[in-house]
Write a protein that holds these residues in place. Structure first.
Motif, mmCIF file in Angstrom:
data_model
loop_
_atom_site.group_PDB
_atom_site.id
_atom_site.type_symbol
_atom_site.label_atom_id
_atom_site.label_comp_id
_atom_site.label_asym_id
_atom_site.label_seq_id
_atom_site.Cartn_x
_atom_site.Cartn_y
_atom_site.Cartn_z
ATOM 1 N N LEU A 187 45.239 38.087 42.231
ATOM 2 C CA LEU A 187 44.235 37.286 41.524
ATOM 3 C C LEU A 187 43.324 38.165 40.670
ATOM 4 C CD1 LEU A 187 43.232 34.594 44.170
ATOM 5 C CD2 LEU A 187 44.421 34.251 42.001
ATOM 6 N N ALA A 188 42.961 39.345 41.181
ATOM 7 C CA ALA A 188 42.149 40.267 40.392
ATOM 8 C C ALA A 188 42.911 40.733 39.162
ATOM 9 C CB ALA A 188 41.732 41.461 41.248
ATOM 10 N N TYR A 212 42.884 37.961 36.571
ATOM 11 C CA TYR A 212 41.612 37.798 35.858
ATOM 12 C C TYR A 212 41.408 38.906 34.830
ATOM 13 C CZ TYR A 212 36.763 37.484 34.684
ATOM 14 O OH TYR A 212 35.604 37.393 33.973
ATOM 15 N N ASN A 213 41.514 40.132 35.276
ATOM 16 C CA ASN A 213 41.262 41.254 34.378
ATOM 17 C C ASN A 213 42.475 42.157 34.385
ATOM 18 O OD1 ASN A 213 39.995 43.030 32.691
ATOM 19 N ND2 ASN A 213 38.744 43.974 34.293
ATOM 20 N N TRP A 256 43.287 37.260 32.015
ATOM 21 C CA TRP A 256 42.402 36.154 31.656
ATOM 22 C C TRP A 256 41.393 36.583 30.604
ATOM 23 C CZ3 TRP A 256 42.515 31.127 33.414
ATOM 24 C CH2 TRP A 256 41.444 30.330 33.061
ATOM 25 N N THR A 257 40.786 37.750 30.778
ATOM 26 C CA THR A 257 39.732 38.180 29.861
ATOM 27 C C THR A 257 40.252 38.517 28.467
ATOM 28 O OG1 THR A 257 39.917 40.452 30.657
ATOM 29 C CG2 THR A 257 38.272 39.039 31.717
#
Length: 107
Positions: free
Chosen positions: A58-59, A62-63, A66-67
């Motif tokens: 998941l981390a 996100y980065n 996602w970012t």
């Protein structure tokens, strides 16, 4: 980068060096695996390891994914639709093509 091994031989050496430790670990643990699967403490440990891996994934989602990809509501809707399409067992290659078409700049 003229020192040997380079080229495809160097790539093969790097590939072996990356994956050999995990293969050795699997081969070493295989005889003990049936005993470990039955031990309650090992099951608890594997559950904790599974949770840690999900957190790392998941981390990583996100980065930087996602970012660097979701900037507008349109991006979010396309990503959500792609995820839903994958859950409905749409072929991944079709999801990729549809995502590329839907996110192409409009001129």
């Amino acid at each position: 980068m003229r020192l040997p091994p380079n080229g495809w031989q160097g790539g093969l050496l790097c590939l072996v060096a990356i994956f050999l430790p995990s293969f050795l670990l699997v081969v070493g643990a295989l005889p003990l695996w049936s005993r470990l699967r039955g031990a309650p403490w090992a099951q608890s440990t594997l559950t904790g390891i599974n949770a840690a891996v999900v957190g790392l994934l998941l981390a990583a989602l996100y980065n930087p994914v996602w970012t660097s990809a979701i900037f507008t509501l349109r991006d979010f809707i396309v990503a959500l639709a792609a995820f839903a399409a994958l859950l409905l067992r749409t072929p991944p290659w079709l999801v990729v093509i549809a995502g590329a078409v839907l996110t192409a700049p409009i001129y």
